[in-house]
Write a protein that holds these residues in place. Structure first.
Motif, PDB file in Angstrom:
ATOM      1  N   LYS A   1       0.831  -1.211   0.000  1.00  0.00           N
ATOM      2  CA  LYS A   1       0.000   0.000   0.000  1.00  0.00           C
ATOM      3  C   LYS A   1       0.862   1.256   0.000  1.00  0.00           C
ATOM      4  N   ARG A   2       1.998   1.204   0.729  1.00  0.00           N
ATOM      5  CA  ARG A   2       2.916   2.354   0.702  1.00  0.00           C
ATOM      6  C   ARG A   2       3.455   2.545  -0.712  1.00  0.00           C
ATOM      7  N   LEU A   3       3.799   1.437  -1.380  1.00  0.00           N
ATOM      8  CA  LEU A   3       4.332   1.529  -2.750  1.00  0.00           C
ATOM      9  C   LEU A   3       3.297   2.138  -3.698  1.00  0.00           C
ATOM     10  N   VAL A   4       2.025   1.770  -3.511  1.00  0.00           N
ATOM     11  CA  VAL A   4       0.969   2.313  -4.367  1.00  0.00           C
ATOM     12  C   VAL A   4       0.947   3.823  -4.247  1.00  0.00           C
ATOM     13  N   ASP A   5       1.114   4.338  -3.029  1.00  0.00           N
ATOM     14  CA  ASP A   5       1.137   5.786  -2.821  1.00  0.00           C
ATOM     15  C   ASP A   5       2.401   6.416  -3.385  1.00  0.00           C
ATOM     16  N   GLU A   6       3.556   5.807  -3.061  1.00  0.00           N
ATOM     17  CA  GLU A   6       4.838   6.389  -3.468  1.00  0.00           C
ATOM     18  C   GLU A   6       4.993   6.435  -4.981  1.00  0.00           C
ATOM     19  N   LYS A   7       4.640   5.335  -5.646  1.00  0.00           N
ATOM     20  CA  LYS A   7       4.872   5.247  -7.083  1.00  0.00           C
ATOM     21  C   LYS A   7       3.740   5.888  -7.884  1.00  0.00           C
ATOM     22  N   GLY A   8       2.701   6.304  -7.181  1.00  0.00           N
ATOM     23  CA  GLY A   8       1.621   7.005  -7.873  1.00  0.00           C
ATOM     24  C   GLY A   8       0.872   6.126  -8.853  1.00  0.00           C
ATOM     25  N   CYS A   9       0.568   4.890  -8.442  1.00  0.00           N
ATOM     26  CA  CYS A   9      -0.164   3.982  -9.334  1.00  0.00           C
ATOM     27  C   CYS A   9      -1.472   4.603  -9.800  1.00  0.00           C
ATOM     28  N   ARG A  10      -2.042   5.470  -8.918  1.00  0.00           N
ATOM     29  CA  ARG A  10      -3.345   6.046  -9.240  1.00  0.00           C
ATOM     30  C   ARG A  10      -3.277   7.034 -10.389  1.00  0.00           C
ATOM     31  N   ALA A  11      -2.042   7.454 -10.755  1.00  0.00           N
ATOM     32  CA  ALA A  11      -1.923   8.363 -11.896  1.00  0.00           C
ATOM     33  C   ALA A  11      -2.541   7.712 -13.125  1.00  0.00           C
ATOM     34  N   CYS A  12      -2.376   6.409 -13.262  1.00  0.00           N
ATOM     35  CA  CYS A  12      -2.920   5.712 -14.429  1.00  0.00           C
ATOM     36  C   CYS A  12      -4.109   4.829 -14.080  1.00  0.00           C
ATOM     37  N   HIS A  13      -4.071   4.217 -12.889  1.00  0.00           N
ATOM     38  CA  HIS A  13      -5.071   3.208 -12.556  1.00  0.00           C
ATOM     39  C   HIS A  13      -6.095   3.723 -11.558  1.00  0.00           C
ATOM     40  N   THR A  14      -7.335   3.344 -11.747  1.00  0.00           N
ATOM     41  CA  THR A  14      -8.344   3.568 -10.721  1.00  0.00           C
ATOM     42  C   THR A  14      -8.240   2.433  -9.707  1.00  0.00           C
ATOM     43  N   ILE A  15      -8.063   2.819  -8.437  1.00  0.00           N
ATOM     44  CA  ILE A  15      -7.967   1.840  -7.361  1.00  0.00           C
ATOM     45  C   ILE A  15      -8.960   2.274  -6.301  1.00  0.00           C
ATOM     46  N   ASN A  16      -9.770   1.360  -5.829  1.00  0.00           N
ATOM     47  CA  ASN A  16     -10.829   1.707  -4.878  1.00  0.00           C
ATOM     48  C   ASN A  16     -11.657   2.882  -5.395  1.00  0.00           C
ATOM     49  N   ASN A  17     -11.970   2.847  -6.664  1.00  0.00           N
ATOM     50  CA  ASN A  17     -12.832   3.834  -7.315  1.00  0.00           C
ATOM     51  C   ASN A  17     -12.243   5.240  -7.372  1.00  0.00           C
ATOM     52  N   ARG A  18     -10.920   5.382  -7.237  1.00  0.00           N
ATOM     53  CA  ARG A  18     -10.310   6.697  -7.336  1.00  0.00           C
ATOM     54  C   ARG A  18      -9.025   6.554  -8.123  1.00  0.00           C
ATOM     55  N   GLY A  19      -8.801   7.430  -9.078  1.00  0.00           N
ATOM     56  CA  GLY A  19      -7.554   7.392  -9.815  1.00  0.00           C
ATOM     57  C   GLY A  19      -7.762   7.627 -11.299  1.00  0.00           C
TER      58      GLY A  19
END
Lengths: 460, 403
Positions: free
Chosen positions: B188-206
């Motif tokens: 979960k920390r990696l998801v925040d650090e690497k900014g996965c949400r820039a491209c992917h919707t995760i938990n309906n946000r992104g």
């Protein structure tokens, strides 16, 4: 004097009462549902015979040639034994299986894992069902090869209609098996029924309506499950039961197996002088003067035997033998249960039940894409071809013009061509079934037996 | 009295009937035996012996026998694991080997066994009562026991028993941090650090450049393309390999290689597979809000970027990959080069002017500008204008630095 007779005598002597008054005797058959094990008179004892269903199922005497294992292979009896076994093993399953999409899979898991004898019961039901499809087809093939749907010498024979009844029972058996296929509600069941019912929708014009009627909607869902369930546990078995009773009755009315006719044709019946020693005993319970009849050559002691006990014993061997074999096989053959049914995930390949695989194979082989045109294989393989085969099969007794002398004879010269054609069709169907079962892998691609299929991936 | 016909049949048929009688008896023996032959009978016998040894015969007699189950009506689960794992609720077997080890008390305090059963956390097939089937290591069962053995099979670099955390996260997916789920917390920390949400919707946000990952965990294993994956062919193995090098599995993927090490890739694969709808009543879900809300700093920074001088780049989506330091715009993923000096950078990288490059892009930008961010010629003109302005500021900054 048999033991039974002695017991009966003893009982009737004891029941005579202090006044010694015998029960009233009246002429005619007394309609009674059950006969008494402890008859109070000769009349009562006689009723044990006249009202015994089992004794009337078979004739009093049966020709030795009809008894032969190598003539009929007793395939009809074996099929009936399988139907009995299916009914008996189905009864406890009725109490355990829940026909709902939420609970069906779970209830089958429970039958498999924790119900006492559950795994064996389910295996018996499944193995017997597959075996019944096989024996029904073999029985039909036997009747065809011996031309036993042909009328012989006796009057009022209607063997051709018993053949038609047989074809209907074959279809009912296939549909019984097919409806049972869906019930575990796993991927195997769901997709086999999907493939099977999709073929029905290829009937021109009414196809989609037929499919909708069959599955109770446009998708295989709860409505399909309950429809198949009710058909499977009541209407289809009841239909088979009624037709089976009629089938048996017709066999008696038509003078037994066609084999017996052949003998009478072969040797001209001649009257044999009534011999005073020739009597029929009625289970050994009738005493005094027995009816003496004029025996025909067929019924002479040399060519025929008493149905009780000789025919009865063989029927017992066939029935109990079938039960024993299926029961032992079921200990070792595990019934499959795949992942729960999921309409979103199509297993690759998705296959119909094995007895429809020859059709699925034809469907794929006759689906041809020519540029933007597509020849609909489902119409040819799913409708035209099976319809034609079943239609031909049904009317064949009227098409077969071979002489009646060859009725009940295996592979007679006079019926050589039609027997060869029948064998060719049968072998073709078996070959296509084998291809569909063993040689077709993912995307219905050809895999030789020595070629490994791609592994099915797991989740974790 | 009765005249017997001279029948040849009894001689042959009676022995045959006798043989069938023997077969019927044999079949009875066989199906009785097969019904008795279950692994749990053996384990219950052994456990009684263990109890007798430890606590005496009297307590051994009190050990329950027969199939035991925990029925959790809310979850529709009947877990029969305790049929063999009889020591789970016994004190005194803490150090024993499985299947007779006492269950650690701490996780059970928050997750009472009568409410959660066993398989909701551990995986496996609760219906079954034989080892292989119950542990789900059989065909057609997709939830194997998430054991250390399975972790070893995947050569997990961290905690070998970490796979069970996938099931923790089915209910705890909106937690920022879950006690005891270190691998999931790392992911979960990696998801925040690497900014996965820039491209992917995760938990309906992104973002919407990559596939929506909110329910990716329920994707069927058959639906992945394994043609370029060597070794184990499972969804988990696919995700680990894909996270380590996306292009190796999906050649036309625009997902960058983040250079994750094995532990990170494995942790992320667990997290990704845990993203599936929880078929549990709402009361079972962890107390956190039903979406993982951004922190106050994250909201403030986003607001600043949206309204600042670099707002155009944020709105258009360039920020997904590119930072523009001179405007204070920071890309979460930072995959592409900083655009502050794009004017000279493009010249040095491609040997073309920025106008020329945007009109006829090449490489990754050709893919992005043809599929994900479609710009009209007017918008491209705006972009060039803004990039030149940025470059002017950049040059000024550089000059100041040199001085």
């Amino acid at each position: 004097m048999s033991l039974l007779t002695r017991v009966l005598k003893f009982r009737s002597a004891g029941k005579a009462g202090p006044a010694g008054v015998e029960p009233e005797e009246a002429p005619g058959v007394r309609p009674r549902l059950f006969w008494s094990l402890w008859p109070r008179s000769d009349r009562d004892a006689g009723d044990a015979v006249t009202s015994n269903f089992l004794l009337h199922w078979f004739p009093a005497k049966v020709s030795k040639s009809s008894m032969a294992w190598s003539y009929s292979f007793w395939l009809g009896t074996i099929t009936a034994a399988l139907f009995l076994l299916l009914t008996l093993s189905g009864l406890p399953l009725l109490f355990l299986y829940v026909p709902s999409v939420e609970r069906a899979y779970q209830s089958v898991k429970d039958i498999e894992y924790v119900i006492t004898f559950g795994r064996w019961l389910r295996a018996v039901h499944r193995v017997a069902a597959h075996a019944m499809v096989i024996t029904v087809v073999l029985h039909l093939a036997r009747v065809f090869f011996t031309g036993a749907y042909k009328n012989g010498i006796a009057r009022n024979q209607q063997r051709q209609w018993n053949w038609v009844i047989g074809v209907v029972m074959l279809l009912l058996t296939l549909f019984l098996s097919f409806t049972g296929y869906l019930l575990p509600w796993d991927q195997l069941a769901f997709w086999a029924v999907t493939v099977g019912t999709n073929i029905a929708s290829a009937i021109p014009g009414i196809g989609p309506t037929v499919r909708e009627l069959l599955i109770g909607g446009r998708a295989i869902e709860q409505a399909t499950l309950i429809r198949f369930y009710v058909l499977h546990i009541f209407f289809l078995p009841a239909g088979v039961g009624v037709l089976f009773a009629y089938h048996m009755w017709r066999v008696r009315k038509d003078g037994g197996l066609a084999r017996a006719d052949r003998e009478e044709i072969a040797e001209t019946p001649r009257d044999v002088a009534a011999s005073p020693t020739k009597t029929y005993t009625l289970l050994g319970v009738a005493r005094g003067t027995s009816p003496t009849v004029t025996a025909r050559s067929l019924e002479a002691p040399g060519t025929s035997v008493n149905a009780v006990p000789d025919l009865m014993r063989r029927a017992m061997i066939a029935t109990l033998g079938t039960i024993a074999v299926i029961s032992i096989l079921s200990v070792f053959i595990a019934s499959p249960l795949e992942e729960p049914a999921n309409a979103l995930i199509t297993p690759n390949p998705a296959k119909a039940p094995w007895y429809f695989l020859w059709l699925q194979e034809i469907v794929t082989d006759t689906t041809i894409h020519l540029g933007s045109f597509t020849i609909n294989g489902a119409f040819i393989g799913g409708v035209v071809l099976p319809g034609l085969l079943i239609g031909l099969l049904t009317v064949w007794p009227w098409i077969d013009k071979s002489p009646r002398q060859v009725t009940g004879d295996w592979f007679p010269r006079e019926r050589r061509t039609q027997n060869l054609v029948f064998i060719a069709v049968l072998v073709g169907i078996l070959l296509l079934t084998y291809i569909g079962m063993e040689l077709r892998g993912p995307y219905w691609e050809w895999f030789w037996p020595w070629e490994a299929w791609p592994t099915v991936p797991g989740r974790i | 009295m009765e005249q017997r016909t001279n029948s040849p049949y009894p001689r042959v048929d009676r022995p045959m009937l006798a043989v069938i009688g023997v077969l019927l008896v044999l079949s009875c023996v066989l199906f009785f035996a097969s019904d008795r032959a279950h692994d749990w009978r053996y384990y219950q016998m052994v456990f009684q012996g263990e109890v007798a040894q430890k606590f005496g015969a009297e307590r051994a007699d009190a050990v329950t026998t027969g199939i035991q189950q925990i029925w959790v009506a809310d979850l529709g689960r009947a877990d029969r694991c305790i049929t063999c794992h009889q020591a789970t609720s016994w004190k005194g077997f803490e150090q024993a080997d499985e299947p007779f080890r006492t269950h650690p008390v701490e996780p059970l305090q928050a997750h009472p066994v009568e409410k959660f059963g066993c398989t909701a956390c551990h995986g496996g097939q609760g219906w079954a009562v034989d080892v292989l089937e119950a542990h789900g290591e059989v065909a057609h069962w997709e939830e194997p026991l998430l054991s250390e053995t399975l972790g070893q099979a995947y050569s997990l670099t961290g905690n070998k028993g970490a796979l069970i955390q996938m099931n923790c996260n089915i209910c705890h997916r909106y937690d920022r941090e879950t006690r005891g789920a270190d691998a999931i917390n790392l992911a979960k920390r990696l998801v925040d650090e690497k900014g996965c949400r820039a491209c992917h919707t995760i938990n309906n946000r992104g973002g919407r450049i990559g596939p929506d990952l909110t329910r990716v965990g329920e994707k069927a294993p058959e639906q992945y393309d394994y043609s370029r994956l060597s070794g184990q062919q499972t969804a988990f193995a696919w995700h680990v390999a894909h996270l380590k090098n996306p292009k190796a599995l999906t050649t036309d993927s625009t997902m960058p290689n983040f250079g994750f090490n094995s532990e990170q890739a494995q942790a992320l694969a667990m997290l990704v597979l845990s993203w599936r709808p929880a078929d549990v009543p709402a009361a079972y879900l962890a107390g956190a809000p039903r979406t993982d809300t951004p922190t106050a700093e994250q909201i403030a920074e986003e607001e600043r970027m949206r309204t600042g001088p670099g707002a155009w780049f944020v709105e258009t989506g360039c920020v997904t990959c590119h930072s523009i330091q001179v405007y204070g715009v920071r890309s979460p993923a930072q995959i592409g080069p900083d655009l502050s000096n794009a004017v000279e950078d493009v010249q040095s990288r491609f040997g073309r002017t920025i106008d020329d490059f945007l009109a006829e892009p090449s490489g990754t930008m050709a893919v992005v500008l043809s599929r994900q961010i479609i710009l009209t010629p007017e918008q491209k003109a705006v972009a060039i204008q803004k990039l030149r302005e940025a470059f002017a500021i950049y040059q000024k900054q550089q000059a100041e630095k040199e001085r």
